[in-house]
Enzyme design. Structure first.
Site, mmCIF file in Angstrom:
data_model
loop_
_atom_site.group_PDB
_atom_site.id
_atom_site.type_symbol
_atom_site.label_atom_id
_atom_site.label_comp_id
_atom_site.label_asym_id
_atom_site.label_seq_id
_atom_site.Cartn_x
_atom_site.Cartn_y
_atom_site.Cartn_z
ATOM 1 N N LYS A 89 0.872 -1.181 0.000
ATOM 2 C CA LYS A 89 0.000 0.000 0.000
ATOM 3 C C LYS A 89 0.898 1.217 0.000
ATOM 4 O O LYS A 89 1.832 1.310 0.796
ATOM 5 C CB LYS A 89 -0.870 -0.023 1.274
ATOM 6 C CG LYS A 89 -1.886 1.084 1.315
ATOM 7 C CD LYS A 89 -3.176 0.670 0.630
ATOM 8 C CE LYS A 89 -4.036 1.852 0.248
ATOM 9 N NZ LYS A 89 -3.697 2.531 -1.015
ATOM 10 N N GLN A 110 7.365 3.962 3.830
ATOM 11 C CA GLN A 110 5.963 3.544 3.857
ATOM 12 C C GLN A 110 5.771 2.268 4.673
ATOM 13 O O GLN A 110 4.758 2.093 5.353
ATOM 14 C CB GLN A 110 5.481 3.324 2.414
ATOM 15 C CG GLN A 110 3.987 3.224 2.271
ATOM 16 C CD GLN A 110 3.300 4.581 2.182
ATOM 17 O OE1 GLN A 110 3.762 5.475 1.489
ATOM 18 N NE2 GLN A 110 2.210 4.749 2.896
ATOM 19 N N LYS A 113 5.674 3.345 8.284
ATOM 20 C CA LYS A 113 4.481 4.175 8.505
ATOM 21 C C LYS A 113 3.230 3.305 8.579
ATOM 22 O O LYS A 113 2.413 3.430 9.483
ATOM 23 C CB LYS A 113 4.352 5.168 7.346
ATOM 24 C CG LYS A 113 3.158 6.083 7.437
ATOM 25 C CD LYS A 113 2.918 6.829 6.144
ATOM 26 C CE LYS A 113 4.167 7.541 5.674
ATOM 27 N NZ LYS A 113 3.869 8.474 4.580
ATOM 28 N N LYS A 125 5.438 1.800 -3.136
ATOM 29 C CA LYS A 125 5.340 3.162 -3.681
ATOM 30 C C LYS A 125 5.612 3.086 -5.172
ATOM 31 O O LYS A 125 6.258 2.147 -5.635
ATOM 32 C CB LYS A 125 6.384 4.061 -3.009
ATOM 33 C CG LYS A 125 6.121 5.541 -3.143
ATOM 34 C CD LYS A 125 5.136 6.062 -2.125
ATOM 35 C CE LYS A 125 4.748 7.504 -2.422
ATOM 36 N NZ LYS A 125 3.891 8.072 -1.376
ATOM 37 N N GLY A 164 -2.837 8.118 -4.362
ATOM 38 C CA GLY A 164 -2.201 9.311 -4.924
ATOM 39 C C GLY A 164 -0.991 9.751 -4.125
ATOM 40 O O GLY A 164 -0.677 9.208 -3.059
ATOM 41 N N ASP A 165 -0.277 10.708 -4.652
ATOM 42 C CA ASP A 165 0.833 11.386 -3.975
ATOM 43 C C ASP A 165 1.045 12.667 -4.788
ATOM 44 O O ASP A 165 0.108 13.107 -5.481
ATOM 45 C CB ASP A 165 2.091 10.489 -3.955
ATOM 46 C CG ASP A 165 3.197 11.038 -3.061
ATOM 47 O OD1 ASP A 165 3.105 10.881 -1.836
ATOM 48 O OD2 ASP A 165 4.166 11.635 -3.575
ATOM 49 N N SER A 382 -6.921 5.520 3.663
ATOM 50 C CA SER A 382 -6.963 4.660 2.479
ATOM 51 C C SER A 382 -7.387 3.250 2.881
ATOM 52 O O SER A 382 -8.160 2.589 2.181
ATOM 53 C CB SER A 382 -5.586 4.581 1.818
ATOM 54 O OG SER A 382 -5.400 5.645 0.925
HETATM 55 P P1 NDP Z 1 0.542 17.777 -4.275
HETATM 56 O O1 NDP Z 1 1.049 17.456 -5.635
HETATM 57 O O2 NDP Z 1 -0.914 17.951 -4.085
HETATM 58 O O3 NDP Z 1 1.261 19.101 -3.742
HETATM 59 C C1 NDP Z 1 2.640 19.187 -3.588
HETATM 60 C C2 NDP Z 1 2.999 20.591 -3.195
HETATM 61 O O4 NDP Z 1 4.389 20.648 -2.886
HETATM 62 C C3 NDP Z 1 2.769 21.589 -4.323
HETATM 63 O O5 NDP Z 1 2.460 22.839 -3.772
HETATM 64 C C4 NDP Z 1 4.122 21.612 -5.008
HETATM 65 O O6 NDP Z 1 4.380 22.802 -5.724
HETATM 66 C C5 NDP Z 1 5.058 21.496 -3.834
HETATM 67 N N1 NDP Z 1 6.294 20.842 -4.281
HETATM 68 C C6 NDP Z 1 6.426 19.617 -4.822
HETATM 69 N N2 NDP Z 1 7.699 19.372 -5.152
HETATM 70 C C7 NDP Z 1 8.368 20.460 -4.799
HETATM 71 C C8 NDP Z 1 9.720 20.831 -4.882
HETATM 72 N N3 NDP Z 1 10.651 19.988 -5.383
HETATM 73 N N4 NDP Z 1 10.075 22.052 -4.398
HETATM 74 C C9 NDP Z 1 9.146 22.907 -3.886
HETATM 75 N N5 NDP Z 1 7.843 22.606 -3.794
HETATM 76 C C10 NDP Z 1 7.469 21.410 -4.241
HETATM 77 O O7 NDP Z 1 1.128 16.638 -3.329
HETATM 78 P P2 NDP Z 1 0.654 16.232 -1.860
HETATM 79 O O8 NDP Z 1 0.172 17.427 -1.140
HETATM 80 O O9 NDP Z 1 -0.204 15.040 -1.987
HETATM 81 O O10 NDP Z 1 2.034 15.714 -1.212
HETATM 82 C C11 NDP Z 1 2.895 16.586 -0.465
HETATM 83 C C12 NDP Z 1 3.816 15.752 0.398
HETATM 84 O O11 NDP Z 1 3.038 14.947 1.301
HETATM 85 C C13 NDP Z 1 4.714 14.756 -0.350
HETATM 86 O O12 NDP Z 1 5.931 14.633 0.357
HETATM 87 C C14 NDP Z 1 3.945 13.455 -0.247
HETATM 88 O O13 NDP Z 1 4.777 12.323 -0.398
HETATM 89 C C15 NDP Z 1 3.416 13.579 1.178
HETATM 90 N N6 NDP Z 1 2.273 12.725 1.493
HETATM 91 C C16 NDP Z 1 1.107 12.824 0.774
HETATM 92 C C17 NDP Z 1 0.041 12.026 1.106
HETATM 93 C C18 NDP Z 1 -1.271 12.169 0.443
HETATM 94 O O14 NDP Z 1 -2.241 11.578 0.934
HETATM 95 N N7 NDP Z 1 -1.405 12.958 -0.634
HETATM 96 C C19 NDP Z 1 0.147 11.008 2.179
HETATM 97 C C20 NDP Z 1 1.378 11.071 2.942
HETATM 98 C C21 NDP Z 1 2.403 11.888 2.568
HETATM 99 P P3 NDP Z 1 4.275 22.798 -7.324
HETATM 100 O O15 NDP Z 1 2.816 22.633 -7.616
HETATM 101 O O16 NDP Z 1 4.826 24.100 -7.732
HETATM 102 O O17 NDP Z 1 5.097 21.636 -7.794
#
Ligand code: NDP
Length: 450
Positions: A89, A110, A113, A125, A164-165, A382
């Site tokens: 997962k 993961q 976690k 992943k 998603g991620d 999830s």
């Molecule tokens: P999204 O794609 O929805 O958003 C990511 C955000 O982070 C955007 O604002 C993006 O900006 C910014 N970002 C991404 N890469 C970079 C970078 N290299 N430098 C600066 N800003 C960056 O992703 P999520 O919100 O889903 O995920 C965010 C984090 O949370 C990740 O680390 C993910 O692995 C973690 N996570 C997510 C989960 C989920 O349920 N979605 C679960 C557990 C962890 P821009 O649009 O400009 O790229």
């Protein structure tokens, strides 16, 4: 120390050029020392040697045709890391930076976690070095269909259940599920994060952000503090950041920053959530446009960031929520946070703080909730989506949210109690890593050498 050193040296030789993966392994092994030293069984069963090697790594070509009729090719990945506790997962990430090292570090984290959630899920992943930014809807659909043309044979509701991620939300999950259904003829719960119209769970969209704030709440309560009235720094402007901000407001706090990869927004009176959602969820545009709605906010472009870190961490505040990506918070950022009086950090993103930054937080003895514990609400919900799909039920928002709260409290207590057991009461990194490890390792031993 020799053990860690030898493991990393071996990984560098057998899995070259995977810096983020070594970083994740080193962090975890470092905190596992107390349990490895006192429990010969883990060495006798070569648990670490087996754990750092994924059960299966799938890498594949993803060819697709863009709107101009040109053939494009991306690299696709699914790393099935560990199935001792249940089906693999973990999310799929679509971002140009994706490579084997990043997917392996995420998959490795993961495993721990998912174990911490207490739910029956293994760790995996995946993703692709595909950049969804600027692509048309039709291009996103063709890419997702091609991605699934290969991946469909490796996933299933009881074997491997992606979500998603970064870069993968409900739209992408929809296109991938559609293609999976077409190829297999099965309408089953093979993805989570699905639309509410066809099998999704209420609260899944909000769960990572909400969970990260609940985690902060539990840490603060243990120190006779609360979220009410606290100013908060949040990074990112995606799924996790938006719902972290939403929950912070609900619990009486004031989030004053957010960011995307182009820059950081600072709004002293509080980030306007409705505007943020409109820009990022509806119009999918850059954060800089926020200024057109709120001229009293400030925008710092990434080109003006300090050389040794990130502007978002340099504002005075009480709490910090890194919610963008890995290694987005450096040791210098951590020092600035501590100097500015931050009392707690709760990580929505995966491994957002560098190892040096984590040392700064631990040395300062402030509350630090590592991502693998603080952001586990997403994967936990999830699993609640899987449970609803399997039993053909739909639970109310309040019921799922209540379960999420209980899970986050249990994760916090499990990490805290384990930290206390090993003599470092404030070290939730150690507590989370040992608690997750023990569960997976003991299951692996019971299941034999497989
Ligand atoms: P999204 O794609 O929805 O958003 C990511 C955000 O982070 C955007 O604002 C993006 O900006 C910014 N970002 C991404 N890469 C970079 C970078 N290299 N430098 C600066 N800003 C960056 O992703 P999520 O919100 O889903 O995920 C965010 C984090 O949370 C990740 O680390 C993910 O692995 C973690 N996570 C997510 C989960 C989920 O349920 N979605 C679960 C557990 C962890 P821009 O649009 O400009 O790229």
């Amino acid at each position: 120390m020799t053990y860690i050193h030898n493991t990393i040296a071996r990984l560098k030789k057998t899995s070259p050029a995977q810096a983020e993966f070594y970083q994740a392994v080193e962090e975890i092994l470092d905190s596992l020392q107390p349990i490895l030293e006192t429990n010969e069984k883990y060495k006798a069963h070569a648990i670490i040697e087996r754990m750092v090697e994924p059960e299966r790594q799938i890498m594949f070509r993803v060819p697709w045709v863009d709107d101009q009729g040109n053939v494009q090719v991306n690299k696709g990945y699914r790393i099935e890391f560990n199935s001792a506790l249940g089906p693999y997962k973990g999310g799929l990430r679509f971002h140009p930076s994706v490579n084997a090292s990043i997917i392996k570090f995420l998959g490795f984290e993961q495993v721990f976690k998912n174990a911490l959630t207490g739910l029956p899920i293994g760790g995996g992943k995946g993703g692709a070095n595909f950049d969804p930014k600027g692509k048309s809807d039709a291009e996103i659909m063709r890419f997702c269909q091609s991605f699934i043309n290969e991946l469909y044979r490796h996933i299933g509701p009881t074997s491997d259940v992606p979500a998603g991620d970064i870069g993968v939300g409900a739209r992408e999950i929809g296109y991938m599920f559609g293609q999976y259904k077409r190829l297999t003829g099965n309408y089953d719960g093979v993805f989570t994060g699905k639309s509410l119209l066809w099998g999704g769970s209420l609260v899944r969209k909000e769960a990572t952000g909400y969970g990260c704030v609940y985690f902060a709440q539990y840490m603060l309560e243990d120190h006779n503090q609360s979220l009410a009235g606290k100013t908060c720094l949040v990074s990112g402007a995606g799924n996790v950041a938006i719902y972290t901000i939403e929950k912070l407001y609900e619990l009486g706090a004031r989030p004053i920053t957010c960011s995307d990869s182009s820059g950081t927004l600072y709004h002293e009176t509080g980030i306007n959530l409705a505007t943020l959602k409109e820009l990022k969820e509806v119009r999918k545009v850059r954060l800089a446009e926020y200024l057109q709605y709120h001229s009293d906010a400030r925008y710092i472009p990434a080109s003006d960031y300090p050389a040794d870190g990130h502007a978002v961490w340099r504002f005075p505040a009480d709490l910090a929520f890194p919610c963008a990506t890995q290694n987005e918070l450096t040791a210098q950022d951590a020092q600035a946070l501590v100097a500015n009086g931050v009392i707690a950090i709760s990580e929505g993103a995966n491994m957002p703080s560098t190892q040096d930054a984590v040392e700064v937080f631990l040395d300062a003895n402030i509350c630090y909730g590592p991502g693998k514990a603080a952001n586990a609400g997403g994967v936990a919900t999830s699993q609640l989506e899987m449970a609803q799909n399997a039993s053909m039920q739909t639970w109310s928002f309040a019921k799922v949210d209540e379960k999420l709260k209980v899970i986050m409290k249990n994760i916090y207590r499990n990490a805290r109690d384990t930290a206390v057991e090993f003599g470092e009461p404030n070290n939730l990194v150690l507590g989370a890593n040992i608690a997750g490890f023990r569960k997976v390792a003991d299951a692996m031993i019971e299941q034999g050498v497989v």
